[in-house]
Design an enzyme around this catalytic site. Sequence first.
Site, mmCIF file in Angstrom:
data_model
loop_
_atom_site.group_PDB
_atom_site.id
_atom_site.type_symbol
_atom_site.label_atom_id
_atom_site.label_comp_id
_atom_site.label_asym_id
_atom_site.label_seq_id
_atom_site.Cartn_x
_atom_site.Cartn_y
_atom_site.Cartn_z
ATOM 1 N N ASN A 84 -8.153 2.316 -5.598
ATOM 2 C CA ASN A 84 -8.130 1.065 -4.886
ATOM 3 C C ASN A 84 -6.809 0.798 -4.382
ATOM 4 O O ASN A 84 -6.473 0.068 -3.286
ATOM 5 C CB ASN A 84 -8.623 -0.337 -5.552
ATOM 6 N N TYR A 148 -3.418 1.711 9.595
ATOM 7 C CA TYR A 148 -4.596 1.451 8.554
ATOM 8 C C TYR A 148 -5.921 2.254 8.764
ATOM 9 O O TYR A 148 -6.350 2.657 8.080
ATOM 10 C CB TYR A 148 -4.220 -0.073 8.353
ATOM 11 N N LYS A 152 -8.113 5.079 6.561
ATOM 12 C CA LYS A 152 -9.295 4.723 6.152
ATOM 13 C C LYS A 152 -10.326 5.482 6.762
ATOM 14 O O LYS A 152 -11.468 5.877 5.998
ATOM 15 C CB LYS A 152 -9.605 3.307 6.345
ATOM 16 N N VAL A 181 -11.384 -9.730 2.738
ATOM 17 C CA VAL A 181 -11.281 -10.236 1.177
ATOM 18 C C VAL A 181 -9.947 -10.960 1.038
ATOM 19 O O VAL A 181 -8.760 -10.461 1.752
ATOM 20 C CB VAL A 181 -11.332 -9.067 0.394
ATOM 21 N N THR A 183 -6.744 -11.471 -0.270
ATOM 22 C CA THR A 183 -5.972 -10.556 -1.178
ATOM 23 C C THR A 183 -4.304 -10.795 -0.946
ATOM 24 O O THR A 183 -4.127 -11.269 0.032
ATOM 25 C CB THR A 183 -6.173 -8.899 -1.210
#
EC number: 1.1.1.101
Length: 296
Positions: A84, A148, A152, A181, A183
Amino acid sequence: MEAEKFVLITGCSEGGIGNALALKFHQEGFQVLATARQVERMDNLTKAGLQTLKLDVTDEDSVREVEQEVRKFTNGSLHYLINNAGAPCSAPAIDLDIEDVSKVMDVNFYGVIRMNKAFQHQLIRAKGTIVNVNSLVSYVPFAFNAAYNASKAALLAYSNTLRIELAPFGVQVTSIMTGGVQTKIQSKPLGTMTEAAIPENSIYYPYRKLILENRNPVEKFVTIEEFADAAYPQLVGRGRWYQLFKPGVRPAQIWAGYMSSAGRVGSMLPVEVFSMSVRLIVKLPSTAVWRDHTVD
């Protein structure tokens, strides 16, 4: 009595996906080994009774030391490795700094490779599962997030290949295709897009305020707890219809988070269709004004 099952999770700092997954697995009776670069950022996990370890996935020595430490707990059998740990990077693709891109790739892609390589024997012994936390941006070209996105996309291609190659050894590989999400990743140095990410000599400088105003709607994102609750059943063999008959089967991809369903549909559409949608979301002009900074 059922034998203990061990889960190792990277990137477990409080406020993030890894932290929420660690608590969820712990609540469900798993023996969780939670890791982060700074152990003090996992104080809530320590207080909850979880084992916490210091780990930097970009450091070969750190990975090797943690593998040896984990082996003492697992007796050589690791049932889940959840990769993660992640690093963000927000900037126009044309303005990217190679050093920043390298840092993102080192965590998001190379770090996963290091972990899987180090723990392969523990996973094979347990017939375990590798879970690579990915993102819908591996399919969706989210603007001003190219580094990013690329990290991914590389991770997804690697995961799909790894799934095929490890199948004969009884190890399954699952990618969590994460949508929005809430975070703390946005608070990291490269995670929040600011005017500093668009220098004066950038072709996007005249549009910097427009770009910053139309970034992702964080208020609509799901909480880390909601994300963990959605992902967990599928990770352990209870979330898909076919898992009723084959509970040992793990899906190749799990989609969870804000806009994850749209991302799943979009992954099947022509790139041009989704590119057009993203342009509308970020409100880029159809024709931009360009000023040549190389000319006085």
